[in-house]
Write an enzyme that holds these catalytic residues in place. Structure first.
Site, PDB file in Angstrom:
ATOM      1  N   GLU A   1      11.096  11.315  16.567  1.00 40.70           N
ATOM      2  CA  GLU A   1      10.061  10.445  17.139  1.00 40.70           C
ATOM      3  C   GLU A   1      10.616   9.776  18.395  1.00 40.70           C
ATOM      4  OE1 GLU A   1       9.206   7.358  14.271  1.00 40.70           O
ATOM      5  OE2 GLU A   1      11.315   7.106  13.768  1.00 40.70           O
TER       6      GLU A   1
ATOM      7  N   ASP B   1      11.697  -1.210  18.840  1.00 39.95           N
ATOM      8  CA  ASP B   1      11.229  -0.108  19.681  1.00 39.95           C
ATOM      9  C   ASP B   1      11.305  -0.432  21.176  1.00 39.95           C
ATOM     10  OD1 ASP B   1      10.512   0.923  17.162  1.00 39.95           O
ATOM     11  OD2 ASP B   1       8.485   0.110  17.335  1.00 39.95           O
TER      12      ASP B   1
END
Length: 533
Positions: A187, A15
């Protein structure tokens, strides 16, 4: 100029959120239940990176005791504006089944090395929050919204709301500005502005093999957003020839000379299982903008070898393979589970030159484990330590652990057996199924020091033992290292995840005293050595 060799952040570093501040580049990555929270790496050339700090270093910033496996700190967003660093992060308290409890916070610092402020609570509507600093001085938060209702798209879109720096809270209306594309599982939103357009970058397809990076744009921050006609702009799905799989969850940066790069998540599967015991890693690709204002990946795919920017080479000293525990502080690569290292259970001062761990709860605990470990960052690794431990009963254990989470680990340990006394054994846990793969225990009665080693060769794990640190003997069978992975941890029944994994393999030292007598063990050194592949 040279080349960037991917992944730039090896091992569990997912991420990525990348920024540039003058000549310095920083990437923040997720840490989940591992403490301290958020890894920040530094570079000056996008080729060479060094871990420099963990901003969430206090329990007051993130208290994860009791958090589930793969809960905790998800998808941080690092940004910079007008002399201040901003870090947005989620503390996930639950994530299995229909519901997710996701609390979003902001912390700030004037220096990347801190100190970082006490957290400001933002919202709990979903995860992957990101802060955008607009040209007019306004600040905007975006995050995905989680919809628990049956029959609905649980990844319900991207919410936008203004953040007031003066009031230190979110203000004004909340709007769902982007529902995503047919790829689904929308997302990881980030907002950017270029040539009059607001661009929203998201991850879609889920953080496994279908992962992807999507972009859309609008002339208004409130939308509507037009999806890139060649969406997705990056994915490795159905491209098994690529070394870097799972390409997705991207973040953009522009160099001093105007070049563009994207940092993105990736994974390198083991063969033949396809499992990634190194976890989700971070890679960097070069980008360019088309004449009609869309972002494109140079070479189209997630590549291992990427043209580096026109920047001077800036290398870092190589990490030492051996830690003798002579420092007052633990090496930056070491982590604990869910809570900070504190003197009452982990000490470098109680016996100088040793790491002393006080036995607490079992490897199954989500509360008080006495475990210190570091990431596995290569497929071939040798790890070694020596422990001094005098167990008095079978509930007291100390040793070397290969750990994914509370349901998946291998543990070479010293304990006590009523028949043979002080002895050596192996515990394993795979998807919560407990086993002892060593046929019987090995007596080490009378030995003050037990030398322990683990050697990893892709999917194979072999433990070793030595009485003198020179002559080694293999202990137990070759074990399956691929089980220490996200893929093995995942249990999906009719679309509901009873267990999910988002981290990676760790190697380290731990002590348990299930009797509550707080028996301690002393570790004299820890060697982490990456072998040639």
């Amino acid at each position: 100029m040279g080349y960037i060799k991917n992944p730039v952040l090896k091992g569990f570093n997912p991420d990525p959120s990348i920024i540039r501040v003058e000549d310095d580049y920083y990437i923040a990555t997720s840490t989940f239940e591992w403490f301290p929270g958020v890894q920040i790496h530094h570079s000056r050339d996008l080729k060479n990176w060094k871990l420099i700090t963990h901003p969430l270093s206090r329990k007051t910033q993130v208290d994860m005791v009791g958090n589930p496996d793969s809960g905790g700190v998800w998808a941080p967003c690092l940004s910079y504006d007008n002399g201040t660093f901003y870090l947005i992060y989620t503390d996930v308290k639950s994530h299995s089944g229909g519901f997710k409890d996701t609390h979003n916070y902001l912390t700030m610092a004037n220096d990347i090395m801190g100190p970082w402020s006490e957290p400001i609570y933002l919202n709990s509507s979903g995860f992957d929050p990101s802060l955008f600093h607009d040209e007019d001085g306004k600040k905007w938060l975006v995050n995905m919204v989680w919809d628990h209702r049956k029959g609905r798209n649980s990844f319900g879109g991207i919410l936008l709301q203004e953040y007031s720096a003066e009031e230190r809270r979110l203000v004004g209306p909340i709007k769902n500005i982007f529902k995503g594309t047919e790829l689904g599982l929308t997302e990881a939103p980030h907002l950017y502005k270029r040539d009059g357009y607001y661009y929203i970058m998201t991850a879609e397809g889920g953080t496994r093999l279908k992962h992807a990076v999507t972009m859309a744009r609008s002339s208004s921050i409130w939308g509507p957003y037009e999806v890139d006609p060649t969406n997705p702009i990056l994915t490795s799905y159905e491209k098994p020839e690529l070394t870097l799989q799972k390409a997705g969850h991207g973040s953009l940066v522009q160099t001093q000379s105007g070049e563009w790069y994207i940092a993105h998540l990736c994974g390198r599967p083991l063969e033949p299982s396809g499992y990634c015991n190194l976890g989700r890693e971070t890679a960097i690709q070069k980008c360019e903008w088309t004449e009609d204002g869309w972002l494109r990946i140079v070479g189209n795919d997630a590549q291992v070898k990427v043209e580096a920017p026109s920047l001077p080479e800036h290398s870092f000293d190589q990490e030492q393979r051996k830690d003798d525990f002579d420092s007052e502080n633990l090496n930056i690569n070491f982590n604990s589970l869910r809570a900070p290292v504190e003197e009452d259970w982990a000490s470098l001062r109680a016996r100088p030159g040793f790491l002393r761990l006080i036995g607490r709860e079992s490897l199954n605990s989500v509360h008080k484990q006495s475990l210190i470990a570091r990431r596995q960052q290569a497929f071939r690794v040798s790890v070694e330590t020596v422990v001094e431990f005098t167990p008095e009963n079978f509930q007291q254990m100390a040793g070397l652990v290969y750990y994914y989470n509370t349901k998946n680990y291998y543990y070479l340990h010293v304990s006590y057996d009523e028949e043979i006394g002080k002895s050596l054994g192996i515990l394993s846990n795979t998807r919560g199924l407990y086993d002892e793969p060593l046929d019987g225990r090995i007596c080490v009665e009378g030995l003050d020091r037990c030398y322990l080693k683990a050697v990893l060769h892709y999917s194979d794990l072999q433990f070793y033992f030595s009485r003198d640190g020179q002559e080694w003997e293999a202990i137990g069978p070759v074990l399956d290292a691929s089980t220490i992975s996200d893929e093995n941890a995942e249990i999906n029944i009719n679309g509901f995840f009873l267990d999910q994994g988002f981290t990676g393999a760790f190697l380290g030292m731990c002590v348990q005293d299930l009797s509550g007598q707080k028996k301690h063990a002393d570790f004299d050194y820890f060697i982490y050595e990456e072998l040639s592949e």
